[in-house]
Design a protein around this motif. Structure first.
Motif, PDB file in Angstrom:
ATOM      1  N   ASP A   1       0.864  -1.174   0.000  1.00 57.24           N
ATOM      2  CA  ASP A   1       0.000   0.000   0.000  1.00 57.24           C
ATOM      3  C   ASP A   1       0.904   1.229   0.000  1.00 57.24           C
ATOM      4  O   ASP A   1       2.129   1.107   0.103  1.00 57.24           O
ATOM      5  CB  ASP A   1      -0.893  -0.024   1.248  1.00 57.24           C
ATOM      6  CG  ASP A   1      -2.128   0.841   1.090  1.00 57.24           C
ATOM      7  OD1 ASP A   1      -2.256   1.540   0.061  1.00 57.24           O
ATOM      8  OD2 ASP A   1      -2.981   0.816   2.007  1.00 57.24           O
ATOM      9  N   TRP A   2       0.318   2.393  -0.106  1.00 56.68           N
ATOM     10  CA  TRP A   2       1.104   3.619  -0.056  1.00 56.68           C
ATOM     11  C   TRP A   2       1.797   3.729   1.291  1.00 56.68           C
ATOM     12  O   TRP A   2       1.208   3.435   2.329  1.00 56.68           O
ATOM     13  CB  TRP A   2       0.217   4.838  -0.280  1.00 56.68           C
ATOM     14  CG  TRP A   2      -0.267   4.943  -1.689  1.00 56.68           C
ATOM     15  CD1 TRP A   2      -1.526   4.639  -2.142  1.00 56.68           C
ATOM     16  CD2 TRP A   2       0.487   5.362  -2.824  1.00 56.68           C
ATOM     17  NE1 TRP A   2      -1.589   4.842  -3.497  1.00 56.68           N
ATOM     18  CE2 TRP A   2      -0.375   5.292  -3.941  1.00 56.68           C
ATOM     19  CE3 TRP A   2       1.798   5.781  -3.017  1.00 56.68           C
ATOM     20  CZ2 TRP A   2       0.036   5.634  -5.227  1.00 56.68           C
ATOM     21  CZ3 TRP A   2       2.202   6.129  -4.291  1.00 56.68           C
ATOM     22  CH2 TRP A   2       1.327   6.053  -5.386  1.00 56.68           C
ATOM     23  N   TYR A   3       3.042   4.147   1.263  1.00 51.76           N
ATOM     24  CA  TYR A   3       3.836   4.334   2.480  1.00 51.76           C
ATOM     25  C   TYR A   3       4.449   5.729   2.454  1.00 51.76           C
ATOM     26  O   TYR A   3       5.096   6.109   1.463  1.00 51.76           O
ATOM     27  CB  TYR A   3       4.951   3.295   2.587  1.00 51.76           C
ATOM     28  CG  TYR A   3       5.925   3.598   3.698  1.00 51.76           C
ATOM     29  CD1 TYR A   3       5.594   3.326   5.022  1.00 51.76           C
ATOM     30  CD2 TYR A   3       7.147   4.187   3.425  1.00 51.76           C
ATOM     31  CE1 TYR A   3       6.479   3.628   6.047  1.00 51.76           C
ATOM     32  CE2 TYR A   3       8.038   4.489   4.446  1.00 51.76           C
ATOM     33  CZ  TYR A   3       7.702   4.208   5.750  1.00 51.76           C
ATOM     34  OH  TYR A   3       8.564   4.518   6.759  1.00 51.76           O
ATOM     35  N   ALA A   4       4.236   6.472   3.532  1.00 47.93           N
ATOM     36  CA  ALA A   4       4.861   7.783   3.691  1.00 47.93           C
ATOM     37  C   ALA A   4       5.858   7.695   4.838  1.00 47.93           C
ATOM     38  O   ALA A   4       5.499   7.304   5.956  1.00 47.93           O
ATOM     39  CB  ALA A   4       3.808   8.850   3.978  1.00 47.93           C
ATOM     40  N   ASN A   5       7.074   8.053   4.568  1.00 52.07           N
ATOM     41  CA  ASN A   5       8.116   8.087   5.592  1.00 52.07           C
ATOM     42  C   ASN A   5       7.746   9.161   6.607  1.00 52.07           C
ATOM     43  O   ASN A   5       7.466  10.296   6.219  1.00 52.07           O
ATOM     44  CB  ASN A   5       9.461   8.399   4.927  1.00 52.07           C
ATOM     45  CG  ASN A   5      10.609   8.368   5.897  1.00 52.07           C
ATOM     46  OD1 ASN A   5      10.464   8.561   7.094  1.00 52.07           O
ATOM     47  ND2 ASN A   5      11.796   8.125   5.359  1.00 52.07           N
TER      48      ASN A   5
END
Length: 148
Positions: free
Chosen positions: A76-80
């Motif tokens: 899925d989308w991952y934001a640091n």
């Protein structure tokens, strides 16, 4: 399937593969028995070393799909947390039952936040190549550990 159950399932598959390696030790045409076990036993459908390495490499992101028979992992989308204005999504494909450099492909999508909406942004080719390299290195390490 959640990540914990998937990891447990993959671990059981690897144990079966390693157990069968002992049974296949009498054949192989010069290839180590563990290579034959990893490439010919269809417990998970693809090379078990590449599969495990790929799962580990993308473990920082939530999984959307992990198809061990087809060899596809989609995050899925991952934001640091250190850079919340950017996010990535990865697809890893294991293309062969043998541990080879051309048996793994990574595709990445990247988006940046602009005015509260996510906008597609380019992904540097070096990023994808680095992730493929990490997966291959880890897979080779897993193979060395199994052969020792």
């Amino acid at each position: 399937m959640n990540a914990t159950r998937l990891t447990s399932h993959v671990s059981r598959g690897l144990l079966v593969t390693l157990a069968l390696a002992g049974l296949t030790a009498c054949g192989g045409g010069g290839r180590p028995a563990s290579d034959l076990a990893a490439s010919q036993v269809t417990t998970i459908g693809v090379n078990s070393y590449l599969w495990r390495a790929a799962l580990e490499a993308v473990s920082f992101a939530p999984l959307l799909q992990a198809d061990s028979a087809g060899g596809v992992i989609v995050t899925d989308w991952y934001a640091n947390p250190d850079n919340p204005g950017e996010r990535i999504k990865l697809t890893v494909s294991i293309l062969d039952q043998d541990l080879r450099a051309d048996a793994v492909r990574v595709a990445a999508s990247r988006q940046v936040s602009q005015g509260g909406t996510w906008v597609d942004a380019p992904v540097q080719a070096a990023t994808v190549q680095k992730l493929e390299s990490i997966i291959l290195t880890k897979a080779r390490d897993l193979r060395r550990q199994a052969v020792s």
